[in-house]
Design an enzyme around this catalytic site. Structure first.
Site, PDB file in Angstrom:
ATOM      1  N   ASN A 172      38.101  41.002  46.789  1.00 21.74           N
ATOM      2  CA  ASN A 172      38.002  41.641  45.470  1.00 21.74           C
ATOM      3  C   ASN A 172      36.609  41.567  44.855  1.00 21.74           C
ATOM      4  O   ASN A 172      36.443  41.753  43.658  1.00 21.74           O
ATOM      5  CB  ASN A 172      39.021  41.022  44.509  1.00 21.74           C
ATOM      6  CG  ASN A 172      40.413  41.080  45.068  1.00 21.74           C
ATOM      7  OD1 ASN A 172      41.027  40.052  45.339  1.00 21.74           O
ATOM      8  ND2 ASN A 172      40.905  42.288  45.299  1.00 21.74           N
ATOM      9  N   VAL A 206      32.531  41.776  40.550  1.00 19.10           N
ATOM     10  CA  VAL A 206      33.921  41.338  40.634  1.00 19.10           C
ATOM     11  C   VAL A 206      34.834  42.477  40.184  1.00 19.10           C
ATOM     12  O   VAL A 206      34.561  43.150  39.196  1.00 19.10           O
ATOM     13  CB  VAL A 206      34.171  40.123  39.717  1.00 19.10           C
ATOM     14  CG1 VAL A 206      35.624  39.697  39.774  1.00 19.10           C
ATOM     15  CG2 VAL A 206      33.271  38.977  40.132  1.00 19.10           C
ATOM     16  N   CYS A 207      35.914  42.686  40.919  1.00 18.94           N
ATOM     17  CA  CYS A 207      36.849  43.759  40.588  1.00 18.94           C
ATOM     18  C   CYS A 207      38.225  43.158  40.381  1.00 18.94           C
ATOM     19  O   CYS A 207      38.975  42.972  41.326  1.00 18.94           O
ATOM     20  CB  CYS A 207      36.867  44.780  41.725  1.00 18.94           C
ATOM     21  SG  CYS A 207      38.015  46.123  41.463  1.00 18.94           S
ATOM     22  N   ILE A 208      38.539  42.772  39.153  1.00 20.75           N
ATOM     23  CA  ILE A 208      39.908  42.342  38.863  1.00 20.75           C
ATOM     24  C   ILE A 208      40.370  43.003  37.580  1.00 20.75           C
ATOM     25  O   ILE A 208      39.558  43.457  36.766  1.00 20.75           O
ATOM     26  CB  ILE A 208      40.072  40.808  38.749  1.00 20.75           C
ATOM     27  CG1 ILE A 208      39.113  40.218  37.734  1.00 20.75           C
ATOM     28  CG2 ILE A 208      39.937  40.149  40.097  1.00 20.75           C
ATOM     29  CD1 ILE A 208      39.432  38.760  37.424  1.00 20.75           C
TER      30      ILE A 208
END
Lengths: 165, 214
Positions: A81, A88-90
Site C-alpha cells: 500500500n 502512502v495509500c490508505i
C-alpha cells in the site's frame, strides 16, 4: 482559513507531545511552516517491520482539517500500500469524495474528526496488515501474496539499512 | 408606440454589439479605462475562470513554471493574461524584476489537477530506487552519539547496556518522554528532536544486539 489550520495543527502537535502514542514521534519539521511534518513510526512487533524506525513526511493542505494531508515515507518502503516513491495509500488519507477504488467505507476515510495520530496509528496497522484490495505497489503486493519469504527478506533488509546497519 | 420603440432598438443593438465584442475580443479590453469598475471581473472572465484554465493556457503557464518552480501558477497566469499570453515577456519580467505582480484577491483561477496523481501515471514506479534515502543515522547525524552511547563490547546484558547509555547526559528514554509541551518554540523543537534521536538510537541498539545474538 489558514489560521484555523495552523491552530488545529498546533493543538495536535501539543497532544502528540504530551501524550505520545507508543512507537510514534511526530511534529513539524520547522514550526515556522507548520504545514510540513515529519513522523517516525516504529515497525509493529511480530511483523517483518519489527525493530525498524520509518521516517515519513506529512504535508498538510491549507484547508486542513477539511482536506487530509498526504503522507510519504522518506525511506525505502516495500509494502503493497505504499507507492515506490513512498506515498502512502490508505483510506484515512482519502477525502470522502475521492475514492479511486470504490470500496472504502466513508467511515474509514478522512474527515475533520480524524487526526494525525489516527493516521499514524492506521499506517502502523497497515504495515502489519497490508490491504491486498488496493495495491499501490503492484509488485510488492504480488510478492506479498505469492512469495512471502522474498517479501520479508526485502523488508528486513530495508529495516537494517534504515538504521545504518 | 413606434416612436418609443426605435430608440429602444438602437439601445439594444448598441448593448448587444458591446457584449459580443467584449466576449470575442477579450484582449482588446485590457486597457484600464474601459474596465475601471469591473477590472477583476474582466480578468476572471477572460480565462473563463468560472471553469478550469484551458489546456493551451496551462501549457504557457507550465513553460514559465518550469523555469521558475518557486513561482505560484496563479501569479504566472495573471501576468500572462495581462500581457497577451506572451511567455517570453513574462520570463523576461521575472528575470528583470525578480518577481511578478500580485494578482488581486478576486483572481482565483481553477487549475486542472494533474492526471498523474494516480499510480498508473508514475511510469518508473515498479522498483524501489536503491540508495535514494540516507539511513536514519546519516540523516540525523547521529554517528557520534551512536559511538558514545553504544556499548562497544562486553555489554551483552541489557542492564550494562542501560548504564553505559548514561553518557547521553540524562537518563535516556524517560527524560524526553516525561517532558511535556513547552510554551517556547525552540524548546518544543528540541524535545521533538531528542525524542526522535532516542527512538532511532534505541532501535539501532536493539537491532545490533539482535545481530550479536544471532
Amino acid at each position: 482559513m489558514s489560521s484555523v489550520a495552523q491552530k488545529r495543527l498546533l493543538s495536535e502537535y501539543k497532544t502528540l507531545t504530551n501524550e505520545p502514542p507508543e512507537g510514534i514521534t511526530a511534529g513539524p519539521v520547522n514550526e515556522d511552516d507548520i504545514f510540513v511534518w515529519e513522523a517516525l513510526i516504529q515497525g509493529p512487533e511480530g511483523t517483518p517491520f519489527e525493530g525498524g524506525v520509518f521516517p515519513a513526511e506529512l504535508k498538510f493542505p491549507k484547508d486542513y482539517p477539511l482536506a487530509p494531508p498526504t503522507m510519504k515515507f522518506t525511506c525505502d518502503m516495500w509494502h503493497p500500500n505504499v507507492y515506490a516513491n513512498g506515498m502512502v495509500c490508505i483510506s484515512i488519507l482519502h477525502a470522502p469524495g475521492d475514492d479511486p477504488n470504490h470500496y472504502e467505507h466513508a467511515s474509514e476515510r478522512w474527515s475533520p474528526i480524524q487526526s494525525v495520530e489516527k493516521i499514524l496509528i492506521s499506517v502502523m496497522s497497515m504495515l502489519a496488515e497490508p490491504n491486498d484490495e488496493s495495491p499501490a505497489n503492484v509488485d510488492a503486493a504480488r510478492m506479498w501474496r505469492e512469495r512471502r519469504e522474498e517479501y520479508v527478506g526485502i523488508v528486513r533488509a530495508n529495516v537494517r539499512k534504515g538504521l545504518g546497519l | 408606440m413606434s416612436d418609443v420603440n426605435i430608440p429602444q432598438l438602437v439601445f439594444l443593438a448598441v448593448v448587444g454589439f458591446l457584449v459580443v465584442r467584449w466576449y470575442l475580443k477579450p484582449g482588446s479590453l485590457a486597457d484600464p479605462s474601459s474596465s475601471s469598475s469591473s477590472g477583476s471581473r474582466t480578468a476572471s472572465s477572460r480565462t473563463g475562470l468560472r471553469g478550469e484554465v484551458p489546456p493551451q493556457t496551462m501549457v504557457r503557464v507550465e513553460r514559465v513554471a518550469q523555469m521558475f518552480p518557486q513561482l505560484e501558477r496563479r501569479d504566472i497566469l495573471w501576468d500572462l493574461q495581462r500581457h497577451g499570453g506572451d511567455v517570453q515577456g513574462t520570463i523576461e519580467r521575472v528575470l528583470s524584476l525578480g518577481r511578478l505582480g500580485t494578482p488581486p484577491q478576486s483572481f482565483q483561477p481553477i487549475f486542472p489537477t494533474p492526471a498523474n496523481a494516480s499510480p498508473a501515471a508514475r511510469p518508473n514506479a515498479s522498483q524501489p530506487s536503491k540508495s535514494a534515502h540516507p539511513d536514519l543515522i546519516t540523516r540525523y547525524n547521529l554517528s557520534s552519539k551512536l559511538s558514545a552511547s553504544s556499548p562497544s563490547s562486553g555489554a551483552d546484558s541489557p542492564a550494562i547496556a542501560a548504564t553505559s547509555e548514561r553518557p547521553l547526559s540524562e537518563i535516556p528514554t524517560s527524560s524526553a518522554a516525561k517532558e511535556g509541551w513547552s510554551s517556547n518554540k525552540v524548546e518544543r523543537a528540541q524535545l521533538l528532536q531528542r525524542r526522535r534521536e532516542e527512538m532511532i538510537l534505541a532501535a539501532r541498539r536493539k537491532m545490533e544486539e539482535e545481530g550479536k545474538g544471532a
